[in-house]
Design an enzyme around this catalytic site. Structure first.
Site, mmCIF file in Angstrom:
data_model
loop_
_atom_site.group_PDB
_atom_site.id
_atom_site.type_symbol
_atom_site.label_atom_id
_atom_site.label_comp_id
_atom_site.label_asym_id
_atom_site.label_seq_id
_atom_site.Cartn_x
_atom_site.Cartn_y
_atom_site.Cartn_z
ATOM 1 C CB SER A 239 -0.888 0.039 1.251
ATOM 2 O OG SER A 239 -0.135 0.389 2.396
ATOM 3 C CG ASP A 240 1.271 5.906 -1.332
ATOM 4 O OD1 ASP A 240 2.223 6.045 -0.542
ATOM 5 O OD2 ASP A 240 1.058 6.690 -2.278
ATOM 6 C CD1 TRP A 241 4.863 5.167 5.006
ATOM 7 C CD2 TRP A 241 4.622 3.846 3.235
ATOM 8 N NE1 TRP A 241 5.891 4.237 5.019
ATOM 9 C CE2 TRP A 241 5.765 3.421 3.948
ATOM 10 C CE3 TRP A 241 4.271 3.139 2.087
ATOM 11 C CZ2 TRP A 241 6.558 2.343 3.557
ATOM 12 C CZ3 TRP A 241 5.057 2.068 1.679
ATOM 13 C CH2 TRP A 241 6.179 1.684 2.413
#
Length: 814
Positions: A239-241
Site C-alpha cells: 500500500s501507499d503509506w
C-alpha cells in the site's frame, strides 16, 4: 506447489525458491502470518526469527535511497529527477541508474526501493510530475522497465507506483477518478503492463485514490484480475503509506502489505477477521506467500537462494549523476550562443547560487555535496571570467535552515534531563518509529531542542520560522521571539513534512557575525497515531532586497559581459508532493529578470530548472534556452560540461511544453469528490494535435550541437530501419523517433510514439538504427468485448526528431 497463475518458474533456482516459500508458509500460525503483512514501523516489516526471516526494509526513491533515516546526517546520492531521466530517451541509462540505486540500497540496509513512479503527465498542473517520466505511456514504460531491471539486477526489489491513475495530488487520499476502461488500458495501465512483461518487478505499490468507485487498495478487479491474472504479476503488492482502510476489503482486494505500522488494518485485526469467519485464511496465505517470495528474492529468507548471487560491478555515483544530468538537458532554442564563446559570463538567478536539484516531498534525499551552476561554471571557465548577481529570487517563503547554520538536537525528559543528542545538518528533524538518538525513547522524550549558531552571509533583516505542529519556543541571539502552539489547517497527514514554514521572528543581523539560535519543541504524540513520528524544522529566509535593484544589478553585469546566463527555477512550493500547481508561471520576478537581461545583452542564455513545464513568455527574445529539469547533486558540473561544449546536451522532451491557456487537459480539482477523465485517450501530444493547438515546444523536441540528415526508412513487417547522417561539424547523438499514424479516426490519436533508438556518429558519418514496432501499437481496447483488438488497415510510419519534425515516412498495410 505450482507457481501463481500467469507465472512460470523457469529455472531450478525459481523452483527452489517456491519450494522454500511453501515450506516456510506451513511453519507459520495465523498470528504470525497476519503480523507479517503489516509494517512494524515506518519502513519495515517485523522479523520472524522462528523461520529465519529478518526484518524486510523498504525506502523511498526514486532519485536516491534515503534509507530508514529521513535526515541530512545520513547522506545519499541524488540523481536527476525522473523527468530528466526520461528526457535522455535511453532505457540502458535508466538501467545503469537502477544499478547505482541498488548499490545505495545495499549500503543502507534496504531490501526494497519504493520506486519508480510511472503515473502519467495527464495535466501540466500535476504537482508531482517531476517524479514521473512522461505524458506518453510507451516512453514511460520503456524507461521504467530499464530502471526496474537495473535495481533488481543489484538484488534489490522495486515497487512500481502508484497503481493506478494517481496523476494529480489534489484530494489524493479521497478522489474518485472516473476513467473509461479504454483510457485505463491504453494509457494509465500501459506502463505497468510493460514493466510487468519486460522487467518482472518484485513489487507494485497501490495508490491512495479511488478508481471508478473502488479505492485502489481494495480494487479486486484491477489488482487480482488484471495485474495478477491477465499479466501474471507474481510480486508483492504494497500500500501507499496509510492508504489501506479496511481489513477485509484490502486482503480480498489483493493488498499484501499495509504500511506503515505498527497500527495497520492487518496484524491483530486481520487475525480476528479470520477467526470470526469474515476472511478466509487461504486468502491470507496468498498474501503471505507473496511477501515470503519477495523476501526470498532479495536474499533474506532462510533456506532460499536470492535471485542475484553475483552483484554487478561497483558504480561511481557522482560520475553517473553527472552523466545523466548532461544527457537529460534539452536545448530547445539555440541562435548560436551555445557552446559558449571565449569571454566573460554574467551569471544571475538565485538558483544559480543555491541550486534547485530536486522536487519536494517523499522523493527528497540529502546528498553530501551539491554542485551549483555557479560552482560548475566557476570551476570550468578561466579564473575571473564569471561574475554573479542574484537578479531575482523566487524563494519568498522560508526554507529549512541550512546555509550558515551549525546545529545539533538535544533530547530531554520532562525534568530537563538530557537523554541524548544528534547532529542536525539542515535544521530538520524527521524521526520515525524507533529512529531516535541513542539513549532516547518515546515514552521518556519530552522536548527536542535544535540549538547552535547561525552565521549570516548578508546584512539585513533575517526571518526565522517554524515548520511543524505543536508547542514551540524560538530564540535568536538571546531573545525569545515565539512561545506558542502551531496547529494544522489541512487534513493531509503529511502537512508537517511538506507544508510551508510559518514565519515567527524578524531579526537584524550582520554578515559574518554568528548568533545563537534555539528552537525547542514539546513532543506530544497522540496515542492513536499509526506510528510515532517526531517531525519539525527551524526555517530561515535571507533579507529581502528591493526586486528592482536586484534586476538592475544583474542587467548592469550582463551589459558588460560577452554572454549572459540566467538560471530560473521553481520552488518547493510550486512542485512538490501533496498539492498541485495553480499555474505554469515562474515564481517571483524571474520573467522580468530574463526580459531585462536579454534587452541588455543579445547573447543571453536561459537555464530552466523545473521538473515539469513552465511558461517561457520571453522565449523568442533570448539566444538560447536549456531545460535543466531538477538535475541532481552534480547538476552544476554537468551544466558546465554542456555550456562549454565538452559534451552536447542529449535530451529530448518527454512531455509537451506550452502555455496553460493552450493546454488541452488541465483539470486536477475534483468536484464533489470526483474527477472525470473526460478526455479519454487524448492526453499529451495527441490532445494538442486534436485541439489544433501549437505548443511552445513539442513532445520529442531537442537540439544538439550538430545537424542530422535523415536519408531513408525501410519497413519489413514490424521492423523499421532508418539511415541517417551526421551532417554537422562535430560528433553527436540523435534520438530517432518512430511514430505510427493510422487511417484517420476521430476516436483514435492521429499518431503515437511506437519506438525510438539512439544513434551516434562523427561528422559526415552515416549510421543505421533498427526499431521494432510492438504489436500493441496496432491495437486498441475494445470496450464492447473487453479485449484488445488488432486494427487492420493502412498505417504511415513517420520518423523524425519530434512529433512535429518528421523527416522520412513509409506506408504499410497490416
Amino acid at each position: 506447489m505450482a507457481a501463481p497463475e500467469g507465472h512460470q518458474a523457469t529455472t531450478p533456482a525459481d523452483h527452489a525458491r517456491e519450494a522454500a516459500v511453501e515450506a516456510t508458509l506451513t511453519r507459520l500460525d495465523l498470528d504470525a502470518k497476519a503480523r507479517l503483512l503489516g509494517g512494524q514501523d515506518m519502513w519495515s516489516l517485523p522479523a520472524l526469527p522462528e523461520i529465519g526471516l529478518p526484518s524486510l526494509v523498504m525506502s523511498d526513491g526514486p532519485i536516491g535511497v534515503r534509507g530508514v533515516r529521513w535526515s541530512a546526517d545520513d547522506p545519499s546520492i541524488a540523481l536527476p529527477s525522473p523527468t530528466a531521466l526520461a528526457a535522455a530517451w535511453d532505457p540502458e541509462l535508466a538501467r545503469r541508474a537502477g544499478r547505482l540505486l541498488a548499490q545505495e540500497a545495499r549500503r543502507k540496509g534496504v531490501h526494497v526501493l519504493l520506486a519508480p513512479t510511472v503515473n502519467l503527465h495527464r495535466s501540466p498542473l500535476g504537482g508531482r510530475h517531476f517524479e514521473a517520466y512522461s505524458e506518453d505511456p510507451y516512453l514511460t514504460g520503456r524507461i521504467a522497465a530499464g530502471y526496474v531491471t537495473g535495481v533488481q539486477e543489484g538484488g534489490v526489489g522495486t515497487t512500481a507506483k502508484h497503481f493506478v491513475a494517481n496523476d494529480a495530488e489534489t484530494d489524493r487520499f479521497t478522489v474518485n477518478n472516473l476513467v473509461s476502461e479504454r483510457a485505463l488500458r491504453e494509457l494509465y495501465l500501459a506502463p505497468f503492463e510493460h514493466i510487468v512483461e519486460n522487467a518482472h518487478p518484485w513489487g507494485i505499490m497501490t495508490a491512495y485514490n479511488t478508481v471508478n468507485g473502488t479505492t485502489m487498495t481494495e480494487h479486486h478487479h484491477l489488482v487480482n484480475e488484471v495485474l495478477r491474472g491477465e499479466w501474471g504479476f507474481d510480486g508483492c503488492n504494497v500500500s501507499d503509506w496509510m492508504a489501506a482502510r479496511s481489513t477485509k476489503g484490502a486482503i480480498e482486494g489483493g493488498l499484501d502489505i499495509a504500511m506503515p505500522g505498527p497500527a495497520t488494518v492487518y496484524g491483530e485485526p486481520l487475525a480476528r477477521a479470520v477467526r470470526s469467519g469474515e476472511v478466509e485464511e487461504s486468502t491470507v496465505d496468498t498474501a503471505v506467500r507473496n511477501v515470503l517470495r519477495l523476501a526470498a528474492r532479495v536474499g533474506i529468507l532462510e533456506g532460499a537462494e536470492p535471485v542475484v548471487t553475483e552483484l554487478p560491478p561497483p558504480v561511481d555515483g557522482e560520475a553517473l549523476a553527472r552523466e545523466i544530468a548532461r544527457r537529460s538537458f534539452v536545448l530547445v532554442r539555440n541562435q548560436g550562443a551555445l557552446p559558449l564563446k571565449p569571454g566573460t559570463v554574467a551569471l544571475s538567478g538565485a538558483a544559480a547560487r543555491d541550486a534547485r536539484i530536486l522536487g519536494g516531498g517523499s522523493a527528497t534525499v540529502f546528498p553530501d555535496r551539491i554542485v551549483s551552476p555557479l560552482d560548475g561554471l566557476t570551476a570550468a571557465l578561466p579564473e575571473g571570467s564569471v561574475s554573479y548577481r542574484v537578479g531575482a529570487d523566487p524563494n519568498t517563503e522560508l526554507a529549512v535552515a541550512e546555509k550558515g547554520f551549525s546545529l545539533r538536537a538535544i533530547c530531554r525528559d520532562a525534568d530537563g534531563t538530557v537523554l541524548g543528542t544528534r547532529s542536525a545538518p539542515n535544521g530538520q528533524i524527521q524521526w520515525m518509529g524507533a529512529d531516535l538518538p541513542e539513549g532516547v525513547t518515546h515514552d521518556r522524550l519530552h522536548t527536542v531542542e535544535l540549538t547552535g549558531t547561525f552565521t549570516p552571509r548578508e546584512t539585513g533583516t533575517h526571518t526565522f520560522g517554524i515548520k511543524g505542529l505543536g508547542a514551540f519556543r524560538l530564540a535568536v541571539d538571546g531573545t525569545t521571539h515565539y512561545d506558542d502552539v502551531q496547529r494544522a489547517d489541512k487534513d493531509d497527514p503529511f502537512v508537517s513534512f511538506f507544508g510551508a514554514p510559518e514565519p515567527r521572528a524578524e531579526v537584524g543581523l550582520t554578515a559574518g557575525e554568528p548568533v545563537e539560535v534555539s528552537l525547542t519543541h514539546v513532543v506530544d504524540l497522540p496515542d492513536d497515531l499509526p506510528m510515532k513520528v517526531v517531525g519539525f524544522a527551524l526555517a530561515h529566509l535571507d533579507p529581502r532586497r528591493d526586486p528592482d535593484e536586484l534586476i538592475a544589478e544583474a542587467v548592469e553585469a550582463a551589459r558588460h559581459a560577452d554572454t549572459a546566463v540566467v538560471v530560473v527555477a521553481t520552488t518547493d512550493r510550486v512542485e512538490s508532493e501533496g498539492y498541485d500547481r495553480k499555474d505554469l508561471t515562474l515564481p517571483g520576478r524571474q520573467d522580468d529578470l530574463v526580459r531585462a537581461v536579454a534587452a541588455a545583452n543579445p547573447n543571453t542564455v536561459v537555464i530552466v530548472n523545473s521538473g515539469s513545464p513552465v511558461e517561457l513568455p520571453w522565449r523568442a527574445d533570448v539566444s538560447a534556452i536549456l531545460l535543466g529539469w531538477f538535475p541532481g547533486q552534480e547538476g552544476g558540473a554537468a551544466l558546465a560540461d554542456v555550456l562549454t561544449g565538452a559534451h552536447e546536451p542529449g535530451g529530448r522532451l518527454p512531455t509537451t511544453w506550452g502555455t496553460l491557456a493552450d493546454a488541452p487537459v488541465t483539470r486536477v480539482v475534483p468536484v464533489n469528490g470526483e474527477l472525470p477523465y473526460d478526455e479519454g485517450v487524448f492526453i499529451g501530444y495527441p490532445a494538442w494535435e486534436r485541439a489544433g493547438r501549437t505548443p511552445a515546444y513539442p513532445f520529442g523536441h531537442g537540439l544538439g550541437y550538430t545537424d542530422w540528415t535523415y536519408e531513408s526508412v525501410e519497413v519489413q513487417g514490424a521492423t523499421v530501419r532508418v539511415r541517417l547522417r551526421n551532417s554537422g561539424s562535430r560528433a553527436g547523438r540523435e534520438v530517432v523517433q518512430v511514430y505510427l499514424a493510422p487511417e484517420p479516426d476521430p476516436e483514435r490519436p492521429g499518431r503515437r510514439l511506437a519506438g525510438f533508438a539512439g544513434a551516434e556518429a562523427g561528422p559526415g558519418e552515416s549510421v543505421e538504427v533498427t526499431v521494432e514496432i510492438p504489436r500493441r501499437a496496432f491495437e486498441i481496447w475494445d470496450e464492447k468485448t473487453s479485449s484488445w483488438a488488432y486494427v487492420k488497415g493502412s498505417y504511415e510510419i513517420q520518423v523524425g526528431r519530434s512529433i512535429e519534425d518528421r523527416r522520412v515516412t513509409a506506408t504499410i498495410n497490416v
